[in-house]
Design an enzyme around this catalytic site. Structure first.
Site, PDB file in Angstrom:
ATOM      1  N   GLY A  39       0.588  -1.251  -0.262  1.00  0.00           N
ATOM      2  CA  GLY A  39       0.072  -0.023   0.109  1.00  0.00           C
ATOM      3  C   GLY A  39       0.994   1.436   0.047  1.00  0.00           C
ATOM      4  N   CYS A  40       1.806   1.110   0.890  1.00  0.00           N
ATOM      5  CA  CYS A  40       2.911   2.624   0.923  1.00  0.00           C
ATOM      6  C   CYS A  40       3.324   2.076  -0.164  1.00  0.00           C
ATOM      7  CB  CYS A  40       3.984   2.423   2.080  1.00  0.00           C
ATOM      8  SG  CYS A  40       2.701   2.587   3.619  1.00  0.00           S
TER       9      CYS A  40
END
Length: 213
Positions: free
Chosen positions: A111-112
């Site tokens: 996600g990051c």
């Protein structure tokens, strides 16, 4: 005469027995005082340990916390390390330009990485509007530098291991970092924030706001 002589030894035996009883009584009364002294010493030792405990140290560190930063507030001065392990005072970042500061929970995770690469792909659009982009996380500079090189991120990353700035922004509750982004205009006033925000939406939302200024 025999009666008088036989009664004298009885009186002396009673008198000689009395000091022994007094000695026993005195010895018994001294024991509790020794016990109380030991208990008092134990209480002092416990108090000293409590003062030097980690909990006491944590409470002391809390006095160094930054004030909460909300819309309209100015970015406070705090020195953090960048991905190259160089000190950066965040107030210098807003002295000449606006600042988009996006926060990630952990470097080099799916996600990051989506969020970071999203800002990478439209990075020139931010700079053309006189805004700089910085990533902020609690990761070490070494971990951030490895991630930056791996994904060819064009902007700097800031390390906030104690989550002081992260917490002041309202994104550091529970010892974790909430995915978010914050926009500061030139001079340091906070003019927009998204917390939490989806990784794929964060870059587009930030750019949309910057263009509206």
């Amino acid at each position: 005469m025999s009666t008088t002589e036989s009664s004298a030894p009885r009186r002396s035996s009673r008198i000689s027995a009395q000091p022994k009883e007094e000695v026993k009584t005195t010895a018994k009364t001294r024991k509790p005082s020794v016990k109380r002294t030991a208990e008092a010493a134990a209480e002092k030792t416990t108090a000293k340990k409590a003062k030097s405990s980690p909990e006491h140290e944590e409470n002391t560190e809390d006095h160094d916390a930054l004030p909460k930063i909300d819309l309209g507030d100015v970015l406070p001065s705090i020195v953090l390390k960048n991905e190259e392990d160089v000190d950066v005072d965040v107030t210098d970042l807003v002295s000449e330009k606006g600042l988009v500061l996006f926060l990630v929970p952990k470097a080099d995770t799916p996600g990051c990485t989506n969020q970071a690469c999203g800002f990478r792909d439209i990075y020139p659009d931010f700079t053309s509007h006189n805004f700089e982009v910085y990533c902020l996380s609690a990761d070490s500079p070494a971990a951030q530098n490895k991630w930056k090189t791996k994904k060819e991120l064009p902007y700097p990353l800031l390390s906030d291991p104690k989550r002081k700035l992260i917490t002041a922004l309202g994104a550091g509750e529970g010892g974790k970092t909430k995915r978010s982004h914050f926009i500061f205009e030139k001079g340091g006033k906070l003019v927009d924030k998204k917390i939490p925000v989806k990784p794929v939406e964060s870059p587009a939302l930030a750019l949309e706001f910057v263009k509206s200024l």
